[in-house]
Design an enzyme around this catalytic site. Structure first.
Site, PDB file in Angstrom:
ATOM      1  N   ASP A 101       2.219  -7.275  48.826  1.00  0.00           N
ATOM      2  CA  ASP A 101       1.050  -6.572  48.308  1.00  0.00           C
ATOM      3  C   ASP A 101      -0.167  -7.296  48.869  1.00  0.00           C
ATOM      4  O   ASP A 101      -0.473  -8.411  48.459  1.00  0.00           O
ATOM      5  CB  ASP A 101       1.042  -6.604  46.784  1.00  0.00           C
ATOM      6  CG  ASP A 101      -0.207  -5.968  46.180  1.00  0.00           C
ATOM      7  OD1 ASP A 101      -1.075  -5.495  46.942  1.00  0.00           O
ATOM      8  OD2 ASP A 101      -0.326  -5.967  44.941  1.00  0.00           O
ATOM      9  N   ASN A 128      -3.757  -1.764  59.038  1.00  0.00           N
ATOM     10  CA  ASN A 128      -3.489  -0.345  58.869  1.00  0.00           C
ATOM     11  C   ASN A 128      -3.294   0.052  57.407  1.00  0.00           C
ATOM     12  O   ASN A 128      -3.512   1.206  57.043  1.00  0.00           O
ATOM     13  CB  ASN A 128      -2.237   0.031  59.684  1.00  0.00           C
ATOM     14  CG  ASN A 128      -1.727   1.413  59.373  1.00  0.00           C
ATOM     15  OD1 ASN A 128      -2.362   2.407  59.690  1.00  0.00           O
ATOM     16  ND2 ASN A 128      -0.565   1.477  58.727  1.00  0.00           N
ATOM     17  N   ARG A 164      -8.785 -12.839  56.990  1.00  0.00           N
ATOM     18  CA  ARG A 164      -9.107 -14.261  56.841  1.00  0.00           C
ATOM     19  C   ARG A 164      -7.922 -15.136  57.216  1.00  0.00           C
ATOM     20  O   ARG A 164      -8.067 -16.117  57.971  1.00  0.00           O
ATOM     21  CB  ARG A 164      -9.549 -14.554  55.402  1.00  0.00           C
ATOM     22  CG  ARG A 164      -9.941 -16.012  55.168  1.00  0.00           C
ATOM     23  CD  ARG A 164     -10.356 -16.268  53.736  1.00  0.00           C
ATOM     24  NE  ARG A 164      -9.237 -16.074  52.802  1.00  0.00           N
ATOM     25  CZ  ARG A 164      -9.319 -16.323  51.490  1.00  0.00           C
ATOM     26  NH1 ARG A 164     -10.468 -16.741  50.969  1.00  0.00           N
ATOM     27  NH2 ARG A 164      -8.276 -16.127  50.705  1.00  0.00           N
ATOM     28  N   TYR A 197     -12.372   6.483  48.409  1.00  0.00           N
ATOM     29  CA  TYR A 197     -11.710   6.235  49.689  1.00  0.00           C
ATOM     30  C   TYR A 197     -12.717   5.933  50.786  1.00  0.00           C
ATOM     31  O   TYR A 197     -12.597   4.931  51.505  1.00  0.00           O
ATOM     32  CB  TYR A 197     -10.852   7.441  50.070  1.00  0.00           C
ATOM     33  CG  TYR A 197     -10.170   7.293  51.406  1.00  0.00           C
ATOM     34  CD1 TYR A 197      -9.186   6.334  51.606  1.00  0.00           C
ATOM     35  CD2 TYR A 197     -10.515   8.107  52.479  1.00  0.00           C
ATOM     36  CE1 TYR A 197      -8.561   6.189  52.841  1.00  0.00           C
ATOM     37  CE2 TYR A 197      -9.895   7.987  53.706  1.00  0.00           C
ATOM     38  CZ  TYR A 197      -8.919   7.023  53.882  1.00  0.00           C
ATOM     39  OH  TYR A 197      -8.314   6.880  55.107  1.00  0.00           O
ATOM     40  N   LYS A 201     -13.136   2.244  52.573  1.00  0.00           N
ATOM     41  CA  LYS A 201     -12.833   2.095  53.997  1.00  0.00           C
ATOM     42  C   LYS A 201     -14.041   1.604  54.784  1.00  0.00           C
ATOM     43  O   LYS A 201     -13.880   0.988  55.847  1.00  0.00           O
ATOM     44  CB  LYS A 201     -12.327   3.422  54.577  1.00  0.00           C
ATOM     45  CG  LYS A 201     -10.971   3.856  54.060  1.00  0.00           C
ATOM     46  CD  LYS A 201      -9.871   2.846  54.342  1.00  0.00           C
ATOM     47  CE  LYS A 201      -9.451   2.870  55.790  1.00  0.00           C
ATOM     48  NZ  LYS A 201      -8.280   1.979  56.040  1.00  0.00           N
ATOM     49  N   THR A 230       0.051  12.887  58.311  1.00  0.00           N
ATOM     50  CA  THR A 230       0.621  11.899  57.401  1.00  0.00           C
ATOM     51  C   THR A 230       0.442  12.387  55.971  1.00  0.00           C
ATOM     52  O   THR A 230      -0.252  13.371  55.711  1.00  0.00           O
ATOM     53  CB  THR A 230      -0.054  10.528  57.554  1.00  0.00           C
ATOM     54  OG1 THR A 230      -1.397  10.605  57.043  1.00  0.00           O
ATOM     55  CG2 THR A 230      -0.092  10.099  59.017  1.00  0.00           C
TER      56      THR A 230
END
Length: 304
Positions: A101, A128, A164, A197, A201, A230
């Site tokens: 996760d 991704n 990071r 969303y 993003k 998708t």
């Protein structure tokens, strides 16, 4: 929103930046070309169990002959299926499956410990992984706070944590590397029907100029993949022309070579022709093209 009256190529041309645009893989981004070979490189792909991770990025880098592929997602069973597909393409590639996760800092740190133990370090990162809980549309006034925030946990915090750790695992401060963060056209312009969303993003997108500004050794690019078939593509968007996974995967391989460094800090769309981008290299390097900025007249001179 009613998109039914718009032409099928609407989103292909809406943000058209190059003269030539593509919906499918073309020779310049074919990962099987000899000059696209990535022998010796190790690639980390998050969200690798499904969608673009499984159908675009993993196959493309396998075809490019990388040394290792690190597959990160929460679904271990689905990751094993992707691993099997990779082995069918190139059985010599060493794969490492890490169910993780990415919004959990300790889990991400543990994942990179495994990368170090197996490969030493990775050269390329494909951020991704992402979720869209807005579905077919939700107004801010109607959004559930926990569902809204979970998008920021994964799309924002998760992308930051992985980025990071990737930077910190590089063997030297000047080691060449590539980071590709998946973004969306909705992050550029905003989408009132998918605010969680699109804004989350934008966090992933704006990490790119932050990295590029202080890490000249890294080619950091935000990539809008276009519309793809998708489970994250809303039904209302499915009548538009869609891009293929092969186009997006091949472009990621192309971006992982030194010739793409002039795009570091920028955001691009998968449909744009890479030869056309190269032809505009000086223009892109010398201005504010392909960046997010505030539009307006600023400074006291406008009032004199």
């Amino acid at each position: 929103m009613d998109f039914s009256q718009l032409p099928k190529n609407f989103f292909l041309t809406l943000f058209q930046y190059t003269k030539n645009v593509h919906s499918d893989q073309y020779p310049a981004v074919d990962p099987t070309r000899e000059d696209m070979n990535l022998t010796g490189k190790v690639v980390i792909i998050t969200g690798a169990s499904r969608g673009l991770g499984a159908t675009a990025f993993a196959p493309a880098f396998a075809k490019a002959g990388v040394r290792g592929l690190v597959l990160i997602a929460t679904n271990s069973k689905a990751l094993k299926k992707v691993e099997q597909d990779i082995n069918k393409i190139n059985s010599e590639i060493k794969t490492l499956i890490i169910p993780t996760d990415i919004s959990d800092g300790q889990a991400v740190a543990s994942a990179f410990d495994k990368v170090q133990a197996t490969f030493g370090y990775a050269d390329i990162l494909i951020n991704n992984a992402g979720i869209n809980s807005d579905g077919e549309g939700v107004l801010i006034s109607q959004a559930d706070e926990e569902t809204w925030w979970r998008q920021f946990e994964v799309n924002g915090k998760g992308t930051f944590l992985v980025t990071r750790s990737f930077i910190n695992q590089l063997p030297t401060r000047d080691a060449p590397a590539t980071i590709i963060n998946l973004t969306t056209g909705a992050a550029w312009k905003g989408n009132p029907m998918a605010p969680g969303y699109s804004i989350s993003k934008l966090v992933a997108q704006q990490l790119i100029p932050a990295v590029a500004a202080v890490h000249p050794n890294i080619t950091a690019v935000a990539l809008h993949p276009g519309l793809l078939d998708t489970d994250m593509l809303p039904q209302s968007m499915r009548h538009f022309d869609r891009e293929t996974p092969e186009l997006v995967g091949g472009l990621a391989v192309w971006l992982s070579h030194p010739h793409a460094h002039f795009l570091s800090g920028k955001v691009i769309a998968s449909q744009w022709d890479v030869d056309d981008l190269l032809a505009r290299k000086l223009e892109i390097q010398g201005g504010n093209d392909l960046t997010v900025d505030l539009v307006g007249k600023f400074g006291p001179g406008q009032f004199s």
